[in-house]
Design an enzyme around this catalytic site. Sequence first.
Site, PDB file in Angstrom:
ATOM      1  CE1 TYR A   1      32.246  20.379  23.490  1.00  0.00           C
ATOM      2  CE2 TYR A   1      30.656  19.745  24.519  1.00  0.00           C
ATOM      3  CZ  TYR A   1      30.433  20.542  23.303  1.00  0.00           C
ATOM      4  OH  TYR A   1      30.238  21.339  22.543  1.00  0.00           O
ATOM      5  CG  ASP A   2      30.681  17.205  29.636  1.00  0.00           C
ATOM      6  OD1 ASP A   2      30.355  17.511  28.794  1.00  0.00           O
ATOM      7  OD2 ASP A   2      29.885  16.965  30.250  1.00  0.00           O
TER       8      ASP A   2
ATOM      9  N   GLY B   1      36.694  20.579  29.750  1.00  0.00           N
ATOM     10  CA  GLY B   1      37.194  21.179  28.404  1.00  0.00           C
ATOM     11  C   GLY B   1      36.212  22.514  28.352  1.00  0.00           C
ATOM     12  CE  LYS B   2      32.795  23.705  23.643  1.00  0.00           C
ATOM     13  NZ  LYS B   2      33.371  25.079  22.948  1.00  0.00           N
TER      14      LYS B   2
ATOM     15  CB  VAL C   1      20.013  13.617  18.194  1.00  0.00           C
ATOM     16  CG1 VAL C   1      19.879  14.674  18.743  1.00  0.00           C
ATOM     17  CG2 VAL C   1      18.919  12.613  18.602  1.00  0.00           C
TER      18      VAL C   1
ATOM     19  CB  THR D   1      13.645  16.372  27.295  1.00  0.00           C
ATOM     20  OG1 THR D   1      14.644  17.189  28.310  1.00  0.00           O
ATOM     21  CG2 THR D   1      13.313  15.365  28.016  1.00  0.00           C
ATOM     22  NE  ARG D   2      20.746  16.084  25.133  1.00  0.00           N
ATOM     23  CZ  ARG D   2      20.920  15.295  25.762  1.00  0.00           C
ATOM     24  NH1 ARG D   2      19.742  15.169  26.284  1.00  0.00           N
ATOM     25  NH2 ARG D   2      21.850  13.957  26.179  1.00  0.00           N
TER      26      ARG D   2
ATOM     27  CG  ASP E   1      23.066  11.067  26.672  1.00  0.00           C
ATOM     28  OD1 ASP E   1      22.451  11.684  26.533  1.00  0.00           O
ATOM     29  OD2 ASP E   1      21.990   9.290  25.840  1.00  0.00           O
TER      30      ASP E   1
HETATM   31  P1  NAD Z   1      32.014  21.875  14.118  1.00  0.00           P
HETATM   32  O1  NAD Z   1      32.342  20.748  13.767  1.00  0.00           O
HETATM   33  O2  NAD Z   1      30.990  22.050  12.471  1.00  0.00           O
HETATM   34  O3  NAD Z   1      32.476  23.147  13.921  1.00  0.00           O
HETATM   35  C1  NAD Z   1      33.408  23.314  15.028  1.00  0.00           C
HETATM   36  C2  NAD Z   1      35.166  23.904  14.358  1.00  0.00           C
HETATM   37  O4  NAD Z   1      36.469  23.719  14.996  1.00  0.00           O
HETATM   38  C3  NAD Z   1      35.306  22.811  12.885  1.00  0.00           C
HETATM   39  O5  NAD Z   1      34.802  24.044  11.750  1.00  0.00           O
HETATM   40  C4  NAD Z   1      36.635  22.567  12.879  1.00  0.00           C
HETATM   41  O6  NAD Z   1      37.035  22.172  12.059  1.00  0.00           O
HETATM   42  C5  NAD Z   1      37.117  23.155  13.921  1.00  0.00           C
HETATM   43  N1  NAD Z   1      37.829  22.928  14.719  1.00  0.00           N
HETATM   44  C6  NAD Z   1      38.285  22.229  15.720  1.00  0.00           C
HETATM   45  N2  NAD Z   1      39.433  21.972  16.277  1.00  0.00           N
HETATM   46  C7  NAD Z   1      40.015  23.097  16.219  1.00  0.00           C
HETATM   47  C8  NAD Z   1      41.526  23.465  15.809  1.00  0.00           C
HETATM   48  N3  NAD Z   1      42.419  22.920  17.499  1.00  0.00           N
HETATM   49  N4  NAD Z   1      42.134  24.526  15.352  1.00  0.00           N
HETATM   50  C9  NAD Z   1      41.266  24.760  14.985  1.00  0.00           C
HETATM   51  N5  NAD Z   1      39.466  24.865  13.992  1.00  0.00           N
HETATM   52  C10 NAD Z   1      39.460  23.624  14.764  1.00  0.00           C
HETATM   53  O7  NAD Z   1      30.376  22.092  15.407  1.00  0.00           O
HETATM   54  P2  NAD Z   1      29.500  23.313  15.923  1.00  0.00           P
HETATM   55  O8  NAD Z   1      28.050  22.535  16.179  1.00  0.00           O
HETATM   56  O9  NAD Z   1      29.591  24.231  14.187  1.00  0.00           O
HETATM   57  O10 NAD Z   1      30.403  23.730  17.295  1.00  0.00           O
HETATM   58  C11 NAD Z   1      31.089  25.719  17.010  1.00  0.00           C
HETATM   59  C12 NAD Z   1      31.276  25.350  18.441  1.00  0.00           C
HETATM   60  O11 NAD Z   1      30.230  26.065  19.504  1.00  0.00           O
HETATM   61  C13 NAD Z   1      32.131  24.547  19.147  1.00  0.00           C
HETATM   62  O12 NAD Z   1      33.185  25.254  20.401  1.00  0.00           O
HETATM   63  C14 NAD Z   1      31.227  23.450  20.141  1.00  0.00           C
HETATM   64  O13 NAD Z   1      31.165  23.270  21.327  1.00  0.00           O
HETATM   65  C15 NAD Z   1      29.788  25.314  20.298  1.00  0.00           C
HETATM   66  N6  NAD Z   1      28.913  24.292  20.594  1.00  0.00           N
HETATM   67  C16 NAD Z   1      27.973  23.955  19.544  1.00  0.00           C
HETATM   68  C17 NAD Z   1      26.738  23.153  20.142  1.00  0.00           C
HETATM   69  C18 NAD Z   1      25.235  23.207  19.014  1.00  0.00           C
HETATM   70  O14 NAD Z   1      24.393  22.423  18.898  1.00  0.00           O
HETATM   71  N7  NAD Z   1      25.914  22.965  17.752  1.00  0.00           N
HETATM   72  C19 NAD Z   1      26.360  23.465  20.955  1.00  0.00           C
HETATM   73  C20 NAD Z   1      26.898  23.769  22.067  1.00  0.00           C
HETATM   74  C21 NAD Z   1      28.114  24.008  22.196  1.00  0.00           C
HETATM   75  N1  UDP Z   2      20.877   9.762  20.499  1.00  0.00           N
HETATM   76  C1  UDP Z   2      19.720   8.929  20.076  1.00  0.00           C
HETATM   77  N2  UDP Z   2      20.188   8.567  18.333  1.00  0.00           N
HETATM   78  C2  UDP Z   2      21.391   8.954  18.097  1.00  0.00           C
HETATM   79  C3  UDP Z   2      21.955  10.256  18.264  1.00  0.00           C
HETATM   80  C4  UDP Z   2      21.788  10.560  19.398  1.00  0.00           C
HETATM   81  O1  UDP Z   2      19.505   8.370  20.063  1.00  0.00           O
HETATM   82  O2  UDP Z   2      21.819   8.417  16.543  1.00  0.00           O
HETATM   83  C5  UDP Z   2      20.565  10.769  22.009  1.00  0.00           C
HETATM   84  C6  UDP Z   2      21.427  10.931  22.560  1.00  0.00           C
HETATM   85  O3  UDP Z   2      21.982   9.109  23.432  1.00  0.00           O
HETATM   86  C7  UDP Z   2      21.227  11.826  23.360  1.00  0.00           C
HETATM   87  C8  UDP Z   2      20.070  12.926  22.402  1.00  0.00           C
HETATM   88  O4  UDP Z   2      20.158  11.511  21.716  1.00  0.00           O
HETATM   89  O5  UDP Z   2      20.248  11.395  24.854  1.00  0.00           O
HETATM   90  C9  UDP Z   2      21.243  13.607  21.293  1.00  0.00           C
HETATM   91  O6  UDP Z   2      22.612  13.669  20.964  1.00  0.00           O
HETATM   92  P1  UDP Z   2      24.128  14.173  20.440  1.00  0.00           P
HETATM   93  O7  UDP Z   2      24.738  13.155  20.317  1.00  0.00           O
HETATM   94  O8  UDP Z   2      23.097  15.484  19.756  1.00  0.00           O
HETATM   95  O9  UDP Z   2      24.064  15.453  21.922  1.00  0.00           O
HETATM   96  P2  UDP Z   2      24.055  15.594  23.020  1.00  0.00           P
HETATM   97  O10 UDP Z   2      23.192  16.553  23.699  1.00  0.00           O
HETATM   98  O11 UDP Z   2      24.231  14.496  23.541  1.00  0.00           O
HETATM   99  O12 UDP Z   2      25.739  16.805  23.412  1.00  0.00           O
END
Ligand code: NAD
Ligand code: UDP
Length: 320
Positions: free
Chosen positions: A149-150, A152-153, A190, A213-214, A275
């Site tokens: 993921y990391d 990847g982004k 979380v 922290t977050r 983490d």
């Molecule tokens: P989510 O899982 O609810 O949304 C992701 C969506 O992408 C889902 O609807 C899933 O079905 C779709 N998807 C995944 N792979 C696919 C593929 N190959 N083809 C078509 N659709 C696909 O999660 P979210 O929290 O809504 O995240 C949305 C975006 O924001 C993501 O790119 C995520 O990395 C980014 N993001 C979210 C957060 C957060 O805290 N919510 C934080 C950082 C980044």
């Molecule tokens: N975490 C936790 N218990 C849970 C889920 C997550 O203690 O049931 C912690 C996790 O280890 C991390 C933070 O909460 O330190 C945020 O985790 P999350 O999976 O929400 O997203 P991240 O920010 O790590 O991508």
Amino acid sequence: MRVLVTGGAGFLGSHLCDRLIADGHHVVSLDDYSSGRPENLRQLEGNPRLHALRADVRHPIELAATPLDGLDRLYHLACPASPTAYQRDPIGTARTAFQGTLEALELARRTGARFLLASTSEVYGDPEVHPQPETYLGHVNPIGPRACYDEGKRIAETLSFDFARQHGVDIRVARIFNTYGPRMADDGRVVMRFLASARRGEPLVVHGAGDQTRSFCFVSDMIEGLTALMEANEVQGPVNLGNDHEVTILELAQAIIQLLRSGQPIEHLPEREDDPSRRCPDMGVARRHLGWMPSVQLEEGLAHTLAWLEGRSPAGSNGQ
Ligand code: NAD
Ligand code: UDP
């Protein structure tokens, strides 16, 4: 405008579709429903300006498969987002991040649409600089369980900036920090995990000591930030979007226990590999360039989310 939202049936994507439809745009949601749900778009059913397309973003995206005769904006959100989801099929995640972003950028290039990538604070890894400004280059383990993921982004960001340099695509890169709210699935992240456990009367499970922290942003603020970034002119680099109110995971657990008045015990499991120990956005660029700052406090956002889980409010991003 004509807008494509990849990942439109997901948590953030569906709120974004709501907002774009409310603003009068013609919207196509492209989603493979791997973590998103058709129900997330149910409130828009029957709206002639919303078209839901089931497709995998890793394959070439054909505009002909949509009712749109061109494209003005492309929000690229499709990607598994929770650590549990993205580690289930790490190779598939890396392919979605790379190939999916490549296909989305190709479509933006062909159509001339402005492109926004939903990147992440995870590009900073386990940061050694705090809070994290956009100029910080990060501290990512390229071979750990979070790397699909990391990294990847990170390559998705690279592709975006190379499409801007090589093909002149107009890009925006949002580095999204932890965001929560109604419609977020209980997918291991979380806030929803803790709310679900507390509602079931189960202990809240904290990984490690809980002093990591977050900084949690409510969904309505994030949608405001994403649309502001897309429409802003003169944005050169990536922009952090999030809330800079930083809490420990233990403090989050206590806030949720207090909100539910449930008195649950907190249990500890071993710390997760790689983490991040601290995470908080430096919001200077967003404030200066977008004039945007989040406004929903954590307690308020948690209360909205709980009300939605309990069926006391519809899944609007403001809980109304
Ligand atoms: P989510 O899982 O609810 O949304 C992701 C969506 O992408 C889902 O609807 C899933 O079905 C779709 N998807 C995944 N792979 C696919 C593929 N190959 N083809 C078509 N659709 C696909 O999660 P979210 O929290 O809504 O995240 C949305 C975006 O924001 C993501 O790119 C995520 O990395 C980014 N993001 C979210 C957060 C957060 O805290 N919510 C934080 C950082 C980044
Ligand atoms: N975490 C936790 N218990 C849970 C889920 C997550 O203690 O049931 C912690 C996790 O280890 C991390 C933070 O909460 O330190 C945020 O985790 P999350 O999976 O929400 O997203 P991240 O920010 O790590 O991508």
